[in-house]
Every structure is written in structure tokens, then in C-alpha cells.
Design a protein around this motif. Structure first.
Motif, mmCIF file in Angstrom:
data_model
loop_
_atom_site.group_PDB
_atom_site.id
_atom_site.type_symbol
_atom_site.label_atom_id
_atom_site.label_comp_id
_atom_site.label_asym_id
_atom_site.label_seq_id
_atom_site.Cartn_x
_atom_site.Cartn_y
_atom_site.Cartn_z
ATOM 1 N N GLY A 104 29.793 -28.523 -78.952
ATOM 2 C CA GLY A 104 28.420 -28.202 -79.381
ATOM 3 C C GLY A 104 27.866 -29.391 -80.141
ATOM 4 O O GLY A 104 28.078 -29.543 -81.349
ATOM 5 N N TRP A 116 24.509 -31.009 -79.299
ATOM 6 C CA TRP A 116 23.050 -31.061 -79.256
ATOM 7 C C TRP A 116 22.574 -32.512 -79.237
ATOM 8 O O TRP A 116 22.798 -33.193 -78.245
ATOM 9 C CB TRP A 116 22.423 -30.227 -80.382
ATOM 10 C CG TRP A 116 21.005 -29.846 -80.053
ATOM 11 C CD1 TRP A 116 20.591 -29.247 -78.908
ATOM 12 C CD2 TRP A 116 19.845 -30.054 -80.850
ATOM 13 N NE1 TRP A 116 19.225 -29.066 -78.946
ATOM 14 C CE2 TRP A 116 18.732 -29.552 -80.121
ATOM 15 C CE3 TRP A 116 19.624 -30.605 -82.101
ATOM 16 C CZ2 TRP A 116 17.433 -29.589 -80.608
ATOM 17 C CZ3 TRP A 116 18.316 -30.645 -82.603
ATOM 18 C CH2 TRP A 116 17.236 -30.144 -81.861
ATOM 19 N N SER A 129 25.790 -34.023 -86.216
ATOM 20 C CA SER A 129 27.104 -33.962 -86.872
ATOM 21 C C SER A 129 28.088 -34.940 -86.231
ATOM 22 O O SER A 129 28.950 -35.500 -86.913
ATOM 23 C CB SER A 129 27.657 -32.531 -86.867
ATOM 24 O OG SER A 129 27.501 -31.915 -85.599
ATOM 25 N N ASP A 138 29.662 -30.560 -74.588
ATOM 26 C CA ASP A 138 28.437 -29.752 -74.634
ATOM 27 C C ASP A 138 27.991 -29.473 -73.200
ATOM 28 O O ASP A 138 28.428 -30.151 -72.259
ATOM 29 C CB ASP A 138 27.340 -30.548 -75.380
ATOM 30 C CG ASP A 138 26.202 -29.673 -75.886
ATOM 31 O OD1 ASP A 138 26.055 -29.526 -77.108
ATOM 32 O OD2 ASP A 138 25.441 -29.128 -75.053
ATOM 33 N N ASN A 188 30.498 -26.156 -69.487
ATOM 34 C CA ASN A 188 30.274 -24.873 -70.144
ATOM 35 C C ASN A 188 31.600 -24.388 -70.720
ATOM 36 O O ASN A 188 32.608 -24.371 -69.998
ATOM 37 C CB ASN A 188 29.747 -23.887 -69.085
ATOM 38 C CG ASN A 188 29.238 -22.619 -69.704
ATOM 39 O OD1 ASN A 188 29.752 -22.156 -70.729
ATOM 40 N ND2 ASN A 188 28.215 -22.042 -69.095
ATOM 41 N N THR A 189 31.598 -23.978 -71.978
ATOM 42 C CA THR A 189 32.860 -23.519 -72.583
ATOM 43 C C THR A 189 33.438 -22.332 -71.801
ATOM 44 O O THR A 189 34.645 -22.119 -71.814
ATOM 45 C CB THR A 189 32.673 -23.099 -74.056
ATOM 46 O OG1 THR A 189 31.650 -22.095 -74.108
ATOM 47 C CG2 THR A 189 32.271 -24.265 -74.935
ATOM 48 N N ASP A 241 30.609 -25.480 -82.493
ATOM 49 C CA ASP A 241 29.181 -25.261 -82.759
ATOM 50 C C ASP A 241 28.452 -25.099 -81.410
ATOM 51 O O ASP A 241 27.389 -25.650 -81.197
ATOM 52 C CB ASP A 241 28.640 -26.470 -83.550
ATOM 53 C CG ASP A 241 27.237 -26.247 -84.063
ATOM 54 O OD1 ASP A 241 26.699 -25.155 -83.867
ATOM 55 O OD2 ASP A 241 26.667 -27.183 -84.657
#
Ligand SMILES: C[S@@+](CC[C@H](N)C(=O)[O-])C[C@H]1O[C@@H](n2cnc3c(N)ncnc32)[C@H](O)[C@@H]1O
Length: 290
Positions: free
Chosen positions: A57, A59, A63, A81, A113-114, A136
Motif C-alpha cells: 500500500g 499510493w 511513507s 500496490d 492485488n493482495t 496500508d
């Protein structure tokens, strides 16, 4: 704004990120968690522990940029991601703006995709065990439980797992899945131990307490934490509204720590962790030999 005197404990890189870089990046990453990321690095460094880092995650890389700036260059970084639209390009652009090229070049980007993750897939990705895992991505219960269940076994005993939006009323699935994972799936091998701004930090129960003591010993945070509990786990609330004396917290944590391990056992455990991280490093260096 962190003053140079205040920021000494975090190191100038984290302070520069908080003061100058973070305000220029879009995202939902708050200064208290930026400090806790910095303290995670400082904690591992204080014990000479190394290992790779994965962020699931990303974006636009807010972070990720801090992780890349503060982790030693030998630690591999995985940025994972969906990277829909042009998010991969935006992330890479942000990273190249703010992260030195030698630190940015070790980031490996994985689009996916997770929901499609499997243990076999992650085995092909993570060549070494992880020291830090920041989750995240999808915030629904089933997504968080799935990601945590698959990825946590790749984290070292001394590693830290960071769960985003644990405290957000919009995402009740995050705390529910996190606690179900910790106490049911993992049977207490991972426990919640530190509450940041909108993140919950998990560790193995012994390292959780060592990290809590490390935090309480930092003058900047003196008398600003509160100690709470989830089941048998002591949980430190950073920047508490109801702070307690750090000396009181330290005593409570030490009592619980010494109930699970004597100082000699702790030293043995830390030595074992150091040699694990050394072995991982040697394996990585051996792979690089042509
Ligand atoms: C809140 S953002 C991450 C924020 C970032 N860590 C930061 O500090 O700015 C959530 C990210 O998770 C990604 N995501 C959501 N569901 C996902 C899934 N099922 N698989 C992979 N990534 C996903 C989205 O594409 C989005 O970029």
C-alpha cells in the motif's frame, strides 16, 4: 516543527523528512508515526539488527520515501500496490525528487492485488526475511487478515509490523483483523504494543517490551506515554492525553519482561537475532558475487 535539539534523537534525516519533505507530499502519514518509523530504525540500529522492508500500500510514496531515506542502503525495499492509473509513475517521481539515487535504486516495485498473493508468490519476492512490514493496502477485514496471514511469516523474530488506520472509525475491519490475527491465527506470536497517530505497531512479545523500554528511555518522549493493555499485552500509547511517568511505565514493562525472560536469556535472544540478520546479509552478499 521539530527543532534541531529535539530532533537529535531521531537523526537529522527523519527530522528533515518531517520538517521539509512530508509537507510537500500527498498522503495520510502523520508526524507522530513518522517519528515512530524513525524510532523503529533507531531501535534496530541500537541492537545491530538488519533486514529488508516491505510496504504493501504505497499510493504516491509518502511513507515509502521516509522508509527509503532512513533504512541502511544494504536493506532491500519492496513497494507493493495495485498502482492503478499513473500511481507507479507518481510514486517514482516523488521518490526521485526526495530520496538520494543510491537509496532509491534499491526499491523494487511490484504491481498486483493482495487478493492474488500466495505464500509461494511471496517466497519468490522476498529473498531475505523482513525487518519491517508496513501494511496500508485494502482496509476491509478480509483484506487485512489475508495480507497479514500471508506476509507476517516472512518477518524476522525481531521485526516490526505496522498496521495503518487501526484507529480510524471508517475502517473497523482493521483492528478486528489485526487482533484476530495476533491472538487467534498467530497465537500471540505477534502482539500489539505501540499506538501511533493512526497506526498500531506489532512485534514478538519480547521485542515489543524491549522497544517500549527503548522509547521510554528517549528524553524527548519523557512522561508522554500511557501504558494500556490488550489481553495480556502491554500497549504503549504515544502522545497520550493521560500520560504517565516514564519511570512507572518502565518498571511495569520490566516486571513483565523479566517474567518471560531473564537478562541472560535476553542477551542470548538478541545474539541469536543478530546472527540471523548477519546470515541473511551474508546470503545476500554471496548472491551478488558474480
Ligand atoms: C492509503 S493508500 C497508501 C498510503 C501510503 N502508504 C502513504 O503513506 O501515503 C492505500 C493504497 O493501497 C492500495 N491498495 C488498495 N487495495 C489494494 C489491494 N487489494 N492490493 C494492492 N494494493 C491495494 C491502493 O492502490 C492505495 O495506493
Amino acid at each position: 516543527m521539530l527543532t534541531p535539539q529535539d530532533a537529535g534523537f531521531l537523526g537529522s534525516t527523519t527530522a528533515k523528512y518531517i520538517n521539509d519533505i512530508a509537507p510537500q507530499l500527498d498522503g495520510w502519514f502523520y508526524p507522530l508515526d513518522m517519528m515512530m518509523f524513525g524510532m523503529t530504525e533507531a531501535f534496530h540500529r541500537s541492537l545491530s539488527l538488519s533486514g529488508d522492508i516491505a510496504e504493501i500500500g504505497v499510493w504516491k510514496g509518502k511513507s515509502l520515501a521516509l522508509l527509503a531515506m532512513i533504512a541502511p542502503v544494504k536493506d532491500q525495499l519492496y513497494a507493493m500496490d495495485l498502482f492503478g492509473d499513473d500511481l507507479l509513475e507518481q510514486t517514482q517521481h516523488n521518490i526521485s525528487r526526495f530520496v538520494a539515487p543510491e537509496l532509491a535504486s534499491r526499491i523494487r516495485y511490484f504491481k498486483g492485488n493482495t487478493a492474488d498473493y500466495s505464500t509461494d508468490y511471496l517466497k519468490t519476492l522476498f529473498t531475505n526475511k523482513l525487518r519491517v512490514l508496513h501494511i496500508d493496502a485494502g482496509h476491509e477485514y478480509h483484506e487485512v487478515l489475508h495480507t497479514l496471514t500471508l506476509a507476517a511469516p516472512f518477518v524476522q523474530d525481531y521485526g516490526i509490523i505496522i498496521m495503518d488506520d487501526y484507529q480510524d472509525r471508517e475502517f473497523p475491519g482493521v483492528p478486528a483483523a489485526t487482533l484476530d490475527y495476533c491472538y487467534e491465527t498467530a497465537q500471540g506470536r505477534w502482539v500489539p504494543f505501540l499506538v501511533g497517530a493512526n497506526k498500531m505497531y506489532l512485534a514478538n512479545p519480547v521485542y515489543a517490551k524491549l522497544f517500549q523500554l527503548f522509547l521510554c528511555n528517549e528524553a524527548y518522549f519523557k512522561d508522554s506515554f500511557r501504558l494500556s493493555r490488550i489481553k495480556d499485552s502491554l500497549v504503549l500509547i504515544a502522545q497520550s492525553k493521560l500520560p504517565m511517568k516514564s519511570t512507572v511505565i518502565e518498571q511495569l514493562v520490566k516486571n513483565q519482561l523479566h517474567a518471560v525472560a531473564t537478562p541472560t536469556e535476553l542477551e542470548t535472544l538478541t545474539e541469536k537475532a543478530r546472527s540471523q540478520s548477519q546470515t541473511a546479509l551474508e546470503a545476500e552478499q554471496a548472491q551478488q558475487v558474480p
